[in-house]
Design an enzyme around this catalytic site. Structure first.
Site, PDB file in Angstrom:
ATOM      1  N   ASN A 321     -11.090 -30.446 -67.074  1.00 38.74           N
ATOM      2  CA  ASN A 321     -10.834 -28.567 -66.918  1.00 38.74           C
ATOM      3  C   ASN A 321     -11.792 -27.676 -67.059  1.00 38.74           C
ATOM      4  OD1 ASN A 321      -8.252 -28.904 -66.647  1.00 38.74           O
ATOM      5  ND2 ASN A 321      -7.665 -29.080 -68.407  1.00 38.74           N
ATOM      6  N   HIS A 323     -14.105 -27.072 -69.969  1.00 39.15           N
ATOM      7  CA  HIS A 323     -14.047 -26.662 -71.165  1.00 39.15           C
ATOM      8  C   HIS A 323     -14.225 -27.402 -71.834  1.00 39.15           C
ATOM      9  CE1 HIS A 323      -9.296 -26.472 -72.188  1.00 39.15           C
ATOM     10  NE2 HIS A 323     -10.158 -27.595 -71.741  1.00 39.15           N
ATOM     11  N   CYS A 358     -14.214 -22.958 -76.054  1.00 40.00           N
ATOM     12  CA  CYS A 358     -15.310 -23.166 -75.895  1.00 40.00           C
ATOM     13  C   CYS A 358     -16.007 -23.262 -74.338  1.00 40.00           C
ATOM     14  CB  CYS A 358     -16.382 -23.802 -76.813  1.00 40.00           C
ATOM     15  SG  CYS A 358     -18.062 -24.036 -76.991  1.00 40.00           S
TER      16      CYS A 358
END
Length: 424
Positions: A321, A323, A358
């Site tokens: 995904n 991240h 993040c």
């Protein structure tokens, strides 16, 4: 087929040579007189040097019948040409072919051993309980997923036990395999078909983990997981991990997941179509871990005892995904934990609140403060720490609280002594 080969080895079938030799019995004799010599008499002698000399002597002796010499030599040669010589059947040349016999017996024993193994199979060692293909299965009421893991050598840490990251990776793996085995996997990490149509993905919002014991290299753990509802738009997932050899609890964990739009990176409500997909798999069951309702304080440079700066994610830290995987945050949080605590204590529990994701280009800071430390200087009491993982800009990524208990020296095999621990 095997029995036929074995039988033929012991009892050879009649050959054409036997039939030819038998036909010699019906051959005519040279003469009916007392000194007459039949062809059968010559052929039946063993093929030895003495026998050959005897035949030669008889062949040279010319018998007389009514005073007239007979041409025995020419008649004998004529019969030898008509009936070729065959070795007589003796005890030695009737022995079976031992190579064929040995092969037949070996095949029979191997087949019997295989059948006996299939009939008498049962797991005799704990490591045989591990899932051979690593896929897991649905058990109990059809809503619980179970998967076994063997602790590998590269999954243990400095304490010679499985690291907390290893255990959390097992939890995440079973969660994804649960969705896949249930037939709900479409693409992404656990996204259902209806979620994929709407560009929705699951992200973890909160997690509580309690570790009762850490498995060692070669141990096999069994992970059970199930899901339930959490509020109107969330989903709760629980895990219970046990040691397959002792049956003791290894880990108890619970978590809350919410939906996020993959394009806008914002939280989203759960559509009715998605709820219809996952709703039948929800279990109404109390969480295996009591949630820590205490509010996690916000740390800053003034309140933090330890700060680690310049943490950057690597390409391998990203998931599908795009991240950073939530398990990676655990390692960054512990980067700022005091080394003295890591040496003398082991992580017994943690509470994490995820604030934002993040990305690959993020630069992070890890902050830790010891909120409950041993006051008497001994290692007989537990400790508690508060953590914060943030971007350099100040945006919070994760807030956390960890609980620690004293660890004792361990032995690793017979060739090494006890593990030496430091002081707090």
């Amino acid at each position: 087929m095997i029995a036929a080969i074995a039988a033929s080895s012991f009892f050879p079938a009649p050959s054409s040579s036997s039939s030819s030799a038998a036909s010699l019995k019906d051959s005519k004799t040279i003469s009916d007189g007392p000194e007459s010599l039949s062809v059968r008499g010559i052929v039946a002698k063993p093929a030895s040097s003495s026998g050959a000399m005897q035949v030669k002597a008889k062949a040279q002796a010319v018998p007389k019948i009514n005073g007239t010499k007979t041409g025995l030599k020419s008649e004998t040669l004529k019969h030898e040409e008509d009936f070729p010589y065959f070795a007589p059947r003796t005890f030695y040349n009737q022995l079976p072919d031992w190579s064929m016999l040995l092969a037949a017996i070996t095949t029979i024993f191997l087949a019997a051993e295989k059948q006996w193994t299939l009939i008498d199979w049962k797991p005799r060692r704990p490591d045989m309980l591990a899932d051979a293909f690593g896929l897991g299965k649905i058990v109990q009421d059809g809503l619980t997923f179970r998967q076994n893991f063997s602790i590998r050598s590269y999954e243990i840490g400095a304490d010679r036990t499985a690291s907390i990251e290893t255990l959390l990776n097992h939890l995440q793996e079973t969660a994804l395999n649960h969705v896949r085995v249930a037939g709900l996997m479409d693409d992404g990490f656990g996204a259902t078909p209806e979620m994929s149509k709407r560009n929705l993905i699951w992200v973890v919002a909160k997690m509580h983990v309690f570790v009762e014991q850490y498995p060692s290299w070669g141990d096999v753990v069994q992970v059970d997981t199930w899901v339930g509802s959490s509020g109107k738009n969330g989903m709760r997932r629980d895990w219970h991990v046990i040691d397959c050899r002792t049956g003791g609890t290894v880990v108890r964990a619970t978590s809350v997941w919410v939906l996020m739009n993959k394009n806008t990176r914002k939280l989203a409500k759960m559509p009715d179509e998605v709820r219809a997909e996952i709703g039948p798999y929800f279990i109404e069951r109390t969480a295996v871990v009591d949630e820590d309702s205490r509010k996690l304080p916000k740390l800053d440079d003034d309140t933090a005892h330890h700060v680690q700066k310049g943490l950057t994610p690597r390409w391998g830290d990203l998931d599908v995904n795009q991240h950073v995987n939530n398990v990676k945050y655990i390692g960054w949080i512990l980067e700022s934990a005091p080394t003295s605590i890591l040496e003398s204590h082991e992580l017994a529990g943690l509470t994490l609140e995820y604030r934002r994701e993040c990305g690959r280009d993020s630069v992070l800071q890890s902050l830790t403060t010891v909120s409950a430390e041993c006051s008497d200087g001994t290692q007989d009491k537990g400790m508690e720490c508060v953590h914060l993982l943030r971007l350099e800009s100040g945006d919070e990524i994760v807030r956390g609280r960890t609980k620690w208990r004293p660890k004792h020296a361990r032995s690793f095999g017979s060739s090494t002594g006890p593990l030496i621990t430091g002081s707090a």
